[in-house]
Design a protein around this motif. Structure first.
Motif, PDB file in Angstrom:
ATOM      1  N   GLY A   1      12.710 -13.568 -10.814  1.00  0.00           N
ATOM      2  CA  GLY A   1      11.707 -12.545 -10.546  1.00  0.00           C
ATOM      3  C   GLY A   1      10.297 -13.074 -10.419  1.00  0.00           C
ATOM      4  N   ASN A   2       9.929 -14.096 -11.188  1.00  0.00           N
ATOM      5  CA  ASN A   2       8.572 -14.635 -11.090  1.00  0.00           C
ATOM      6  C   ASN A   2       8.293 -15.182  -9.699  1.00  0.00           C
ATOM      7  N   THR A   3       9.267 -15.922  -9.164  1.00  0.00           N
ATOM      8  CA  THR A   3       9.094 -16.493  -7.830  1.00  0.00           C
ATOM      9  C   THR A   3       9.016 -15.394  -6.783  1.00  0.00           C
ATOM     10  N   LYS A   4       9.885 -14.395  -6.927  1.00  0.00           N
ATOM     11  CA  LYS A   4       9.857 -13.316  -5.929  1.00  0.00           C
ATOM     12  C   LYS A   4       8.538 -12.551  -5.994  1.00  0.00           C
ATOM     13  N   ALA A   5       8.008 -12.320  -7.188  1.00  0.00           N
ATOM     14  CA  ALA A   5       6.718 -11.641  -7.307  1.00  0.00           C
ATOM     15  C   ALA A   5       5.623 -12.434  -6.610  1.00  0.00           C
ATOM     16  N   ALA A   6       5.648 -13.757  -6.771  1.00  0.00           N
ATOM     17  CA  ALA A   6       4.661 -14.604  -6.092  1.00  0.00           C
ATOM     18  C   ALA A   6       4.824 -14.524  -4.580  1.00  0.00           C
ATOM     19  N   ILE A   7       6.079 -14.508  -4.118  1.00  0.00           N
ATOM     20  CA  ILE A   7       6.352 -14.400  -2.683  1.00  0.00           C
ATOM     21  C   ILE A   7       5.787 -13.100  -2.133  1.00  0.00           C
ATOM     22  N   ILE A   8       5.964 -12.000  -2.849  1.00  0.00           N
ATOM     23  CA  ILE A   8       5.449 -10.704  -2.400  1.00  0.00           C
ATOM     24  C   ILE A   8       3.917 -10.740  -2.311  1.00  0.00           C
ATOM     25  N   ARG A   9       3.261 -11.301  -3.327  1.00  0.00           N
ATOM     26  CA  ARG A   9       1.801 -11.367  -3.318  1.00  0.00           C
ATOM     27  C   ARG A   9       1.297 -12.230  -2.163  1.00  0.00           C
ATOM     28  N   ILE A  10       1.850 -13.428  -2.048  1.00  0.00           N
ATOM     29  CA  ILE A  10       1.432 -14.336  -0.976  1.00  0.00           C
ATOM     30  C   ILE A  10       1.743 -13.714   0.389  1.00  0.00           C
ATOM     31  N   GLY A  11       2.910 -13.117   0.494  1.00  0.00           N
ATOM     32  CA  GLY A  11       3.316 -12.515   1.760  1.00  0.00           C
ATOM     33  C   GLY A  11       2.386 -11.408   2.208  1.00  0.00           C
ATOM     34  N   LEU A  12       1.965 -10.558   1.271  1.00  0.00           N
ATOM     35  CA  LEU A  12       1.067  -9.463   1.633  1.00  0.00           C
ATOM     36  C   LEU A  12      -0.262  -9.995   2.145  1.00  0.00           C
ATOM     37  N   LEU A  13      -0.758 -11.051   1.537  1.00  0.00           N
ATOM     38  CA  LEU A  13      -2.002 -11.667   2.015  1.00  0.00           C
ATOM     39  C   LEU A  13      -1.823 -12.227   3.430  1.00  0.00           C
ATOM     40  N   GLU A  14      -0.659 -12.799   3.691  1.00  0.00           N
ATOM     41  CA  GLU A  14      -0.427 -13.362   5.027  1.00  0.00           C
ATOM     42  C   GLU A  14      -0.245 -12.260   6.077  1.00  0.00           C
ATOM     43  N   VAL A  15       0.323 -11.140   5.685  1.00  0.00           N
ATOM     44  CA  VAL A  15       0.402  -9.992   6.597  1.00  0.00           C
ATOM     45  C   VAL A  15      -1.007  -9.570   7.000  1.00  0.00           C
ATOM     46  N   GLU A  16      -1.901  -9.495   6.022  1.00  0.00           N
ATOM     47  CA  GLU A  16      -3.288  -9.112   6.311  1.00  0.00           C
ATOM     48  C   GLU A  16      -3.970 -10.144   7.197  1.00  0.00           C
ATOM     49  N   ARG A  17      -3.734 -11.432   6.911  1.00  0.00           N
ATOM     50  CA  ARG A  17      -4.396 -12.496   7.681  1.00  0.00           C
ATOM     51  C   ARG A  17      -3.919 -12.501   9.125  1.00  0.00           C
ATOM     52  N   PHE A  18      -2.633 -12.374   9.334  1.00  0.00           N
ATOM     53  CA  PHE A  18      -2.103 -12.362  10.693  1.00  0.00           C
ATOM     54  C   PHE A  18      -2.629 -11.139  11.451  1.00  0.00           C
ATOM     55  N   THR A  19      -2.543  -9.972  10.828  1.00  0.00           N
ATOM     56  CA  THR A  19      -2.935  -8.732  11.503  1.00  0.00           C
ATOM     57  C   THR A  19      -4.409  -8.754  11.885  1.00  0.00           C
ATOM     58  N   SER A  20      -5.260  -9.177  10.963  1.00  0.00           N
ATOM     59  CA  SER A  20      -6.696  -9.190  11.256  1.00  0.00           C
ATOM     60  C   SER A  20      -7.049 -10.199  12.341  1.00  0.00           C
ATOM     61  N   SER A  21      -6.235 -11.236  12.500  1.00  0.00           N
ATOM     62  CA  SER A  21      -6.502 -12.239  13.533  1.00  0.00           C
ATOM     63  C   SER A  21      -6.257 -11.693  14.929  1.00  0.00           C
ATOM     64  N   PHE A  22      -5.303 -10.777  15.069  1.00  0.00           N
ATOM     65  CA  PHE A  22      -4.942 -10.265  16.384  1.00  0.00           C
ATOM     66  C   PHE A  22      -5.396  -8.818  16.609  1.00  0.00           C
ATOM     67  N   PHE A  23      -5.642  -8.084  15.528  1.00  0.00           N
ATOM     68  CA  PHE A  23      -6.092  -6.688  15.630  1.00  0.00           C
ATOM     69  C   PHE A  23      -7.272  -6.515  14.662  1.00  0.00           C
ATOM     70  N   PRO A  24      -8.463  -6.966  15.052  1.00  0.00           N
ATOM     71  CA  PRO A  24      -9.621  -6.944  14.148  1.00  0.00           C
ATOM     72  C   PRO A  24      -9.981  -5.543  13.638  1.00  0.00           C
ATOM     73  N   SER A  25      -9.609  -4.509  14.374  1.00  0.00           N
ATOM     74  CA  SER A  25      -9.960  -3.153  13.947  1.00  0.00           C
ATOM     75  C   SER A  25      -9.013  -2.608  12.880  1.00  0.00           C
ATOM     76  N   ALA A  26      -7.916  -3.319  12.602  1.00  0.00           N
ATOM     77  CA  ALA A  26      -6.981  -2.869  11.566  1.00  0.00           C
ATOM     78  C   ALA A  26      -7.687  -2.838  10.217  1.00  0.00           C
ATOM     79  N   LYS A  27      -7.342  -1.857   9.410  1.00  0.00           N
ATOM     80  CA  LYS A  27      -8.033  -1.638   8.143  1.00  0.00           C
ATOM     81  C   LYS A  27      -7.259  -2.265   6.984  1.00  0.00           C
ATOM     82  N   ARG A  28      -7.951  -3.012   6.168  1.00  0.00           N
ATOM     83  CA  ARG A  28      -7.327  -3.669   5.027  1.00  0.00           C
ATOM     84  C   ARG A  28      -6.683  -2.660   4.075  1.00  0.00           C
ATOM     85  N   GLU A  29      -7.320  -1.500   3.909  1.00  0.00           N
ATOM     86  CA  GLU A  29      -6.806  -0.506   2.960  1.00  0.00           C
ATOM     87  C   GLU A  29      -5.451   0.064   3.373  1.00  0.00           C
ATOM     88  N   THR A  30      -5.102  -0.081   4.655  1.00  0.00           N
ATOM     89  CA  THR A  30      -3.781   0.397   5.099  1.00  0.00           C
ATOM     90  C   THR A  30      -2.663  -0.346   4.372  1.00  0.00           C
TER      91      THR A  30
END
Length: 328
Positions: free
Chosen positions: A182-211
């Protein structure tokens, strides 16, 4: 066709979809048809949920019968070959709107494992729209005591979060296949969510972080990563075990054994899982990862998206699953 019967006929007579929702009774007011034009004709609201690789053909088929003033709601996740335009992912909602002559198109996505929704378990969903007169109508249409809908005005942010969650969910499944805990999976979820935000903002700058704090974001990622029934988590768990076993057999064989093409071997493993474990259903996250990776390289984002890079090496290129967290 299932045992000589059309799936639509089975749904209308047996009130069950044995291929995709076995064991769940379908209400009498749902009428199935294999004629997409008949379904779309005279519809005020088109709810579209098909695998992405079928979408273009479906839209061209139904376009002649679309009613003036109709609106569409897309439940589609994932990208596929050719679904890149102007150097960024082509959203399914944009494809629908353009192919149907400008029909306003909203997106409904979230932490919605299909069997749990069908059983009436409490859940939430995100309805993403452009601001307009249809917001309240669509919200009322889908909102139920056990299926609560929150609205946002961020179509790109909601659709990309839902789509990329399917990619990150593969990492959660690999964790389970490797027994990482579970510890590793929790880290994967946290890191993954940050990467979702990074990828999305790179290609869709108007996307909102709060979404990302809506059901389509963090809740969807938790659901995919933790649910025993989610196909991305479950299929990646199977993939990790099969690929790891093959790697061990190759390494420990008494006589020299080589797999000449690990990417092709990996693709064959995924195909086998889809056909034999998922009743033919597609693991959208795999094709999405394959489609978006050239975009990552074009923008030199691979060092910022280390989890996605690791996933690409394992899921697409056939690297040992045990390497998942080595470069994070």
């Amino acid at each position: 066709i299932i045992e000589g019967r059309k799936l639509s006929d089975i749904i209308n007579t047996d009130r069950e979809n044995p291929r995709y929702l076995p064991g769940c009774k379908i209400p009498q007011n749902v009428v199935a048809s294999s004629d997409a034009q008949e379904v779309a004709k005279n519809a005020d609201i088109l709810v579209i949920c098909v695998p992405r690789f079928h979408l273009e053909k479906l839209l061209s088929f139904i376009k002649p019968v679309i009613k003036a003033g109709a609106v569409a709601v897309s439940l589609i996740q994932g990208h596929g070959p050719g679904k890149v335009r102007d150097g960024k992912p082509c959203l399914a909602s944009s494809e629908i709107q353009e192919a149907l002559g400008g029909v306003p198109t909203a997106v409904l996505v979230g932490a919605n494992v299909s069997h749990e929704v069908a059983e009436g378990y409490f859940c939430e969903a995100t309805l993403a729209t452009d601001s307009g007169d249809d917001d309240n109508l669509l919200g009322l249409l889908f909102h139920r005591p056990s299926f609560q809908v929150r609205q946002v005005h961020d179509i790109a942010g909601a659709e990309m979060a839902s789509t990329l969650n399917c990619v990150i969910g593969l990492a959660a499944g690999l964790c389970d296949g490797l027994g990482l805990g579970g510890n590793t999976k929790a880290a994967i979820i946290r890191i993954g969510l940050l990467e979702v935000e990074r990828f999305t903002s790179s290609f869709f700058p108007s996307a909102k972080r709060e979404t990302l704090f809506e059901s389509c974001g963090v809740a969807g990622l938790i659901s995919i990563s933790m649910s025993s029934g989610d196909k991305h988590r479950r299929s990646a768990e199977i993939f990790a075990k099969q690929l790891a076993l093959t790697k061990r057999l190759v390494e420990n064989a008494k006589a020299p054994v080589q797999v000449q093409d690990w990417p092709s071997f990996s693709a064959a493993v995924w195909k086998n899982i889809e056909e034999n474990e998922l009743a033919g259903a597609s693991v959208w996250g795999v094709e999405t990862l394959r489609t978006i990776w050239p975009l990552v390289l074009e923008k030199s984002l691979q060092n910022e998206l280390r989890l996605m890079a690791s996933l690409h090496r394992i899921v697409i290129c056939g690297e040992a699953p045990s390497m998942l967290v080595q470069t994070l």
